[in-house]
Design an enzyme around this catalytic site. Structure first.
Site, PDB file in Angstrom:
ATOM      1  N   LYS A 104      45.151 -65.559 -38.981  1.00 52.30           N
ATOM      2  CA  LYS A 104      45.795 -64.330 -39.483  1.00 52.30           C
ATOM      3  C   LYS A 104      45.220 -63.947 -40.857  1.00 52.30           C
ATOM      4  CE  LYS A 104      49.698 -65.353 -36.555  1.00 52.30           C
ATOM      5  NZ  LYS A 104      51.120 -65.289 -36.290  1.00 52.30           N
ATOM      6  N   ASN A 143      44.699 -69.046 -34.723  1.00 50.74           N
ATOM      7  CA  ASN A 143      44.711 -67.689 -35.266  1.00 50.74           C
ATOM      8  C   ASN A 143      45.112 -67.791 -36.734  1.00 50.74           C
ATOM      9  OD1 ASN A 143      45.238 -65.047 -35.959  1.00 50.74           O
ATOM     10  ND2 ASN A 143      46.947 -64.768 -34.528  1.00 50.74           N
ATOM     11  N   HIS A 175      47.476 -58.756 -30.074  1.00 49.86           N
ATOM     12  CA  HIS A 175      48.461 -59.668 -30.680  1.00 49.86           C
ATOM     13  C   HIS A 175      49.693 -58.854 -31.073  1.00 49.86           C
ATOM     14  CE1 HIS A 175      50.451 -62.309 -33.498  1.00 49.86           C
ATOM     15  NE2 HIS A 175      49.779 -63.289 -32.940  1.00 49.86           N
ATOM     16  N   SER A 235      55.043 -70.724 -32.037  1.00 54.40           N
ATOM     17  CA  SER A 235      55.643 -71.936 -32.608  1.00 54.40           C
ATOM     18  C   SER A 235      55.186 -73.229 -31.937  1.00 54.40           C
ATOM     19  CB  SER A 235      57.172 -71.824 -32.602  1.00 54.40           C
ATOM     20  OG  SER A 235      57.584 -70.744 -33.419  1.00 54.40           O
ATOM     21  N   GLY A 245      56.086 -67.621 -35.047  1.00 54.46           N
ATOM     22  CA  GLY A 245      56.445 -67.937 -36.434  1.00 54.46           C
ATOM     23  C   GLY A 245      57.919 -68.221 -36.658  1.00 54.46           C
ATOM     24  N   GLU A 258      52.713 -64.636 -25.347  1.00 58.77           N
ATOM     25  CA  GLU A 258      53.341 -64.928 -26.624  1.00 58.77           C
ATOM     26  C   GLU A 258      54.654 -64.166 -26.734  1.00 58.77           C
ATOM     27  OE1 GLU A 258      50.392 -66.424 -29.746  1.00 58.77           O
ATOM     28  OE2 GLU A 258      50.300 -64.259 -29.818  1.00 58.77           O
ATOM     29  N   GLU A 293      51.420 -58.723 -33.549  1.00 60.45           N
ATOM     30  CA  GLU A 293      51.394 -58.152 -34.902  1.00 60.45           C
ATOM     31  C   GLU A 293      50.511 -56.899 -34.962  1.00 60.45           C
ATOM     32  OE1 GLU A 293      50.404 -61.844 -36.814  1.00 60.45           O
ATOM     33  OE2 GLU A 293      52.367 -62.623 -36.216  1.00 60.45           O
TER      34      GLU A 293
HETATM   35  P1  PGA Z   1      52.820 -69.224 -34.537  1.00 60.92           P
HETATM   36  O1  PGA Z   1      51.931 -67.946 -34.224  1.00 60.92           O
HETATM   37  O2  PGA Z   1      52.094 -70.420 -33.958  1.00 60.92           O
HETATM   38  O3  PGA Z   1      52.849 -69.293 -36.053  1.00 60.92           O
HETATM   39  O4  PGA Z   1      54.149 -69.012 -33.938  1.00 60.92           O
HETATM   40  C1  PGA Z   1      51.333 -67.792 -32.967  1.00 60.92           C
HETATM   41  C2  PGA Z   1      50.522 -66.526 -32.958  1.00 60.92           C
HETATM   42  O5  PGA Z   1      50.902 -65.572 -33.654  1.00 60.92           O
HETATM   43  O6  PGA Z   1      49.492 -66.426 -32.266  1.00 60.92           O
END
Ligand code: PGA
Length: 249
Positions: free
Chosen positions: A9, A7, A93, A207, A170, A164, A95
């Site tokens: 982003k 992803n 997601h 992560s 992150g 998730e 976000e």
């Molecule tokens: P990350 O993000 O691997 O940076 O923790 C995962 C995601 O948002 O799908």
């Protein structure tokens, strides 16, 4: 077949996206047992699709609108994604959820894109506070039941579900293997109890890196990973693919 999904982003300009896709493409010859999917920004999708044409890599989007067409300013439809070669989308997601997208909207999106031939990766997960209060199962049960209300068993079997934990995204924090095992088996049992079927795959996201991928991918009911930060460099992303390949060997 394990899934490793990147992803990207809102991180990469078109030129960076092309560079990253080229870097991944150069390392595909060793890949035998991993489904590699990437989700660039909408504006980079056409070029990234062209770069991966004829390879095993599938390209998709980070969100989509559920309706086939109409007066939805700023939105993109499933057929627009398909027209340029995309075949899947993330839905829900965290976000996007934190921008206000709620279960009832997200589950309709899943239904809408499925009926137009796009595979959804439906993302669910709890906050740190919910995790600390032992509410994870309850939160996921509510998120999943919205999805189950919209789609039938056949459609669920085409979906991917990504667990998730919001606090793991992150942050460099990853739940223990026991926690991931418990939650993934809970998700599988919810699908079985409510729809008498399994989703196409249950991914873990949050992560994940080349360092922890082997351990995470070995957990029962973990069929792959959804990767943010570590998907932005070809070598870091392919290190996760490598862990998936070793596991399959
Ligand atoms: P990350 O993000 O691997 O940076 O923790 C995962 C995601 O948002 O799908």
């Amino acid at each position: 077949m394990a899934f490793v999904v990147g992803n990207w982003k809102m991180n990469l300009l078109r030129e960076d996206s092309v560079k990253l896709a080229t870097g991944i493409r150069e390392q595909l010859s060793r890949v035998r047992a991993t489904e590699i999917w990437v989700a660039p920004s909408f504006l980079s999708i056409p070029e990234v699709c062209k770069l991966f044409q004829g390879t095993r890599v599938r390209v998709g989007s980070q969100t989509l609108h559920g309706e086939p067409k109409g007066a939805f300013t700023g939105e993109v439809s499933a057929s627009m994604l398909k027209e340029v070669g995309g075949s899947f989308t993330l839905i829900g997601h965290s976000e996007r959820r934190s921008l206000g997208e709620i279960d009832s909207l997200l589950s309709k999106k899943a239904k809408g894109v499925l009926s137009q031939g796009i595979t959804p990766i439906y993302c669910i997960g709890e906050t740190l506070e919910e995790f600390d209060r032992g509410l994870t199962h309850e939160v996921l049960r509510i998120q999943l039941s919205a999805l189950f209300q919209e789609i039938n068993s056949e459609e669920l079997s085409q979906c991917l579900i990504a667990y998730e934990p919001r606090w793991a995204i992150g942050s460099g924090k990853v739940p223990t293997s026991e926690v991931i095992a418990n939650i993934h088996s809970f998700i599988a049992s919810q699908c079985g109890e409510n729809k008498n079927t399994a989703p196409n795959a249950i991914l873990y996201g949050g992560s994940m890196t080349g360092e922890n991928a082997a351990e995470i991918l070995a957990i029962p009911f973990v069929d792959g990973g959804l990767i943010g930060g570590a998907s932005l460099k070809a070598d870091a992303f392919m290190a996760i693919v490598e862990a998936s390949e070793l596991r399959a060997a």
